[in-house]
Design an enzyme around this catalytic site. Structure first.
Site, PDB file in Angstrom:
ATOM      1  N   CYS A  73      32.014  20.669  -5.032  1.00  0.00           N
ATOM      2  CA  CYS A  73      33.404  20.479  -4.612  1.00  0.00           C
ATOM      3  C   CYS A  73      33.762  19.038  -4.932  1.00  0.00           C
ATOM      4  O   CYS A  73      33.275  18.109  -4.288  1.00  0.00           O
ATOM      5  CB  CYS A  73      33.584  20.765  -3.126  1.00  0.00           C
ATOM      6  SG  CYS A  73      35.259  20.443  -2.536  1.00  0.00           S
ATOM      7  N   CYS A 217      42.101  20.879  -6.321  1.00  0.00           N
ATOM      8  CA  CYS A 217      40.704  21.249  -6.552  1.00  0.00           C
ATOM      9  C   CYS A 217      40.138  20.268  -7.566  1.00  0.00           C
ATOM     10  O   CYS A 217      40.524  20.289  -8.738  1.00  0.00           O
ATOM     11  CB  CYS A 217      40.601  22.686  -7.062  1.00  0.00           C
ATOM     12  SG  CYS A 217      38.918  23.194  -7.485  1.00  0.00           S
TER      13      CYS A 217
END
EC number: 5.1.1.7
Length: 274
Positions: A73, A217
């Site tokens: 992430c 993201c």
């Protein structure tokens, strides 16, 4: 249990120090904490653990809101770096961490942004994983009763990137979930919808695996730029505009690591009885 709420361009996290606290999270507990009405509310849970290797500073674990553990992430990595500095777990400007998928170097810049060495993008289908006979720059796939063209890459987690004419009107809500769980992605996939403004500027929306569309993201921004460079439509340095703000991505191409630079914001500290 003490925790911090943080975000990277609106992609929000619950961050927990498991170096000085004993914690255990079941998938059921994670889903309860992630609920924005009944819990804390977050896209991902980030856990700071002691390192497994003396050459590293920490181990970095990531759980989606649905309780599934993932290997990468990018926005979370920036918040991870800011968190360990804020909490006095390290005073280093260069922080070395391990993840499920490998190692990362997180660097705090002079203007308090975080630059993340995301490693080299991997286009090999078996390692993404993606079902294909051989690596291609562009794949054709059937989804939602249409044929879509996409690029596929791993940034430590799997990404599928589609180029669209206008990101505002892209079929994120319909194509996103269909591609996320497409049979050619055995571990599911993050789906990026990329509008190329020019060679050094793109607009992007991402439907994240296990989380749905998010404000930003980081690994998705990296994947979009990597695919754009592989397809010869982007330059080595690109600004990526996401709904939550902008990231700067730099990649010199095969054989080189990709770098992501952006902000990490601390919102508040909290305590919850489990």
């Amino acid at each position: 249990m003490q925790f911090s709420k943080m975000h990277g361009l609106g992609n929000d996290f619950m961050v927990v120090d498991a170096v000085t606290q004993n914690v255990y999270f079941s998938p059921e507990l994670i889903r309860r904490l992630a609920d924005r009405h009944l819990g804390i509310g977050f896209d991902q849970l980030l856990i700071v653990e002691p390192p497994y290797d003396p050459d590293l500073d920490f181990h970095y674990r990531i759980f989606n809101a649905d309780g599934s553990e993932v290997a990468q992430c990018g926005n979370g990595a920036r918040c991870f770096a800011r968190f360990v500095r804020l909490k006095g777990l390290t005073n280093k400007n260069e922080i070395r961490v391990s993840t499920q998928s490998g190692r990362m170097v997180l660097s705090i810049t002079q203007d308090e942004l975080v630059c993340v060495n995301m490693g080299e993008p991997n286009f090999e289908p078996q390692q993404i994983p993606f079902r294909a006979n051989k690596a291609e720059n562009i794949y054709l796939m059937r989804a939602a009763e249409q044929t879509v063209m996409c690029g596929v890459v791993s940034m430590g987690n799997p990404h599928c990137v589609l180029q669209v004419d206008n990101v505002k009107t892209a079929a994120v809500e319909t194509l996103g979930p269909v591609l996320e769980s497409h049979e050619r992605f055995p571990e599911r996939v993050n789906v990026g919808f990329m509008e190329v403004v020019h060679r050094e500027h793109i607009r992007l929306r991402v439907y994240e695996r296990g989380a749905g569309e998010t404000q930003a993201c980081g690994s998705g921004a990296c994947a979009a730029v990597a695919v754009g460079i592989q397809q010869a439509s982007l330059a080595e340095k690109v600004r990526v505009d996401l709904p939550g703000g902008s990231l700067h991505i730099a990649w010199k191409g095969p054989g080189h690591p990709l770098y992501m630079t952006g902000p990490a914001t601390h919102v508040y500290d909290g305590f919850i009885h489990l």
